[in-house]
Design an enzyme around this catalytic site. Structure first.
Site, PDB file in Angstrom:
ATOM      1  N   LYS A 134       0.861  -1.190   0.000  1.00 31.45           N
ATOM      2  CA  LYS A 134       0.000   0.000   0.000  1.00 31.45           C
ATOM      3  C   LYS A 134       0.888   1.227   0.000  1.00 31.45           C
ATOM      4  O   LYS A 134       2.004   1.188   0.533  1.00 31.45           O
ATOM      5  CB  LYS A 134      -0.887   0.015   1.255  1.00 31.45           C
ATOM      6  CG  LYS A 134      -2.113   0.866   1.107  1.00 31.45           C
ATOM      7  CD  LYS A 134      -3.171   0.085   0.365  1.00 31.45           C
ATOM      8  CE  LYS A 134      -4.523   0.726   0.423  1.00 31.45           C
ATOM      9  NZ  LYS A 134      -5.542  -0.284   0.121  1.00 31.45           N
TER      10      LYS A 134
HETATM   11  N1  GLU Z   1      -7.231  -0.066  -2.905  1.00 27.80           N
HETATM   12  C1  GLU Z   1      -8.022  -1.237  -3.162  1.00 27.80           C
HETATM   13  C2  GLU Z   1      -8.070  -2.124  -1.928  1.00 27.80           C
HETATM   14  O1  GLU Z   1      -7.918  -1.679  -0.816  1.00 27.80           O
HETATM   15  C3  GLU Z   1      -7.609  -1.956  -4.435  1.00 27.80           C
HETATM   16  C4  GLU Z   1      -6.198  -2.455  -4.481  1.00 27.80           C
HETATM   17  C5  GLU Z   1      -5.768  -2.992  -5.851  1.00 27.80           C
HETATM   18  O2  GLU Z   1      -6.589  -3.095  -6.734  1.00 27.80           O
HETATM   19  O3  GLU Z   1      -4.594  -3.296  -5.978  1.00 27.80           O
HETATM   20  O4  GLU Z   1      -8.345  -3.295  -2.013  1.00 27.80           O
END
Ligand code: GLU
Length: 444
Positions: A134
């Site tokens: 993240k």
């Molecule tokens: N930000 C989204 C989540 O928390 C998507 C992450 C992604 O598609 O890599 O799952």
């Protein structure tokens, strides 16, 4: 309301404070609830049930690498401002690390570590070949111009260019980011490599190699897992009532798709306030209102209510789709729904989980409930690799297959071990990650 932390006081937008419950009171002091601690508690409870080799568990638990950068960005008035950016790569055991980038004034390393860790477990729950990561930048994207956002994004990518890549670490949208930020990300990375590399990021605009169905995927996953949970609870969706906290990408699409199945939304909130209509809010009309007004507030025919009412509403289904730590030990006893579908990451703390469990409220955990986003991100990455694009029907069909299978796997794990769906989901995910470590071994 909990007291404000220094971080809360620093936040300029009052809208953000309304959503922030990330504090615990101890006598006269307040300390933030560590989101990463919450993940460690969830992990610890599941790990104890699994009875696996403690050194393996220790290895898979901690983030692999955390990077912090200080980014100078030229503002429209010519001055330079510094911004802090993070990227945490929690795991690359099952594949390249994967996870979104968040632009929000409240971003911290603790939060990004927690979100990266949840991505590892989320990818494992839906059984896609990714690890977890993240990123985040401490900023208020609604107070930056388009040009400032673009320069901030490009500098973030440039300063961390070595850690990203379609086989290394693949970002996507999260709170405060969307397809346009992904387009700048893809372009900056591609320019540095001197060729077009769409697979370095997902959630791109369709004409840049994005996938049909990706922008609705997280909400669609919430709808699908809610539908499966209702089947299990024998709750008829066509006569069910609901409330949703947050009306961004996840909250609005979840509400739209559940509304199509006959669910009546009595309460909706966003960063500016909350609305109520005992006869049910017309979600398609509300979406049109939001397109023009940029907020749900003032929607004709609805009554303005306290945002807290949304969480405490007497409805069948509650969808927290905003930020972490919304249902805590302080307010969990006041929650009166039958089912919580976690559209957001980490909206319920481990302490609140215990209270909800005692009150027989079923929680569909984030790492299952909102995994539709990363699942279609995986499909997007696959389509970029093969250079052939699927129809929206095909994407949605594959998503449904994945979500229904994951729901069943988690439910089986939870029933077989007499644990909550959250702990069942963690057990399933940890076992899948540890299985891979056992085969690969630990290089040292
Ligand atoms: N930000 C989204 C989540 O928390 C998507 C992450 C992604 O598609 O890599 O799952």
């Amino acid at each position: 309301m909990p007291k404000k932390t220094i971080a809360d006081q620093k936040r300029k937008t009052p809208r953000k404070q309304k959503h922030s419950k990330s504090v615990v009171s101890r006598k006269n002091t307040t300390i933030p609830i560590s989101v990463f601690d919450n993940v460690l508690k969830q992990f610890g409870e599941a790990a104890r049930k699994l009875k696996l080799d403690p050194s393996m568990l220790e290895f898979v638990k901690m983030p692999r690498r955390s990077t912090i950068v200080n980014l100078p960005v030229q503002m429209d008035d010519g001055t330079f401002k510094m911004f802090t950016g993070y990227r945490v790569q929690h795991s690359i055991i099952r594949g390249p690390s994967k996870g979104g980038i968040r632009y929000h004034p409240g971003v911290t390393l603790d939060e990004v570590q927690a979100l990266a860790s949840w991505m590892t477990w989320k990818s494992a729950v839906v059984n896609i070949p990714f690890g977890g990561a993240k990123g985040g930048i401490v900023c208020d994207p609604y107070r930056l111009s388009k040009g400032e956002l673009e320069r901030l994004t490009r500098r973030y990518v440039a300063d961390m260019i070595d850690i990203f890549g379609p086989d290394d670490d693949i970002p996507a949208p999260d709170v405060g980011t969307g397809p346009n930020v992904m387009a700048w990300f893809m372009d900056t990375y591609s320019m540095k490599e001197n060729r077009s590399i769409p697979g370095v990021v997902t959630g791109k605009p369709i004409i840049l190699g994005g996938s049909l169905g990706r922008s609705e995927a997280t909400g669609r996953g919430v709808m699908l897992t809610t539908r499966e949970a209702c089947k299990y609870l024998k709750l008829d969706l066509s006569s069910a009532t609901a409330s949703v906290q947050g009306f961004g990408n996840v909250g609005s699409i979840s509400a739209k798709l559940l509304h199509e199945l006959g669910v009546k939304f009595l309460y909706v909130s966003d960063v500016n306030g909350a609305i109520y209509n005992p006869r049910g809010i017309d979600i398609p009309k509300l979406l049109k209102h939001v397109e023009k007004q940029k907020t749900i507030v003032g929607f004709p025919g609805s009554k303005k209510v306290d945002p807290e009412d949304v969480l405490h509403a007497r409805v069948d289904i509650l969808i927290p789709a905003a930020l972490e730590n919304q249902i805590t030990a302080d307010n969990a006893a006041r929650v009166r729904c039958k089912l919580i579908a976690e559209g957001a990451n980490g909206p319920v703390t481990p302490e609140a989980d215990k209270i909800l469990e005692k009150n027989k409220i079923l929680v569909v955990p984030d790492i299952l409930c909102n995994a539709g986003g990363v699942t279609v991100s995986y499909f997007e990455w696959v389509q970029n690799r093969i250079g052939y694009f699927w129809t929206e029907e095909e994407v949605n069909r594959r998503l449904e297959e994945k979500m229904v299978a994951a729901f069943k796997d988690v439910l089986d794990m939870s029933l077989n071990n007499k644990v909550s769906l959250r702990i069942g989901a963690f057990m399933l995910a940890i076992a899948r990650v540890v299985d891979v470590v056992q085969l690969r071994g630990i290089y040292s």
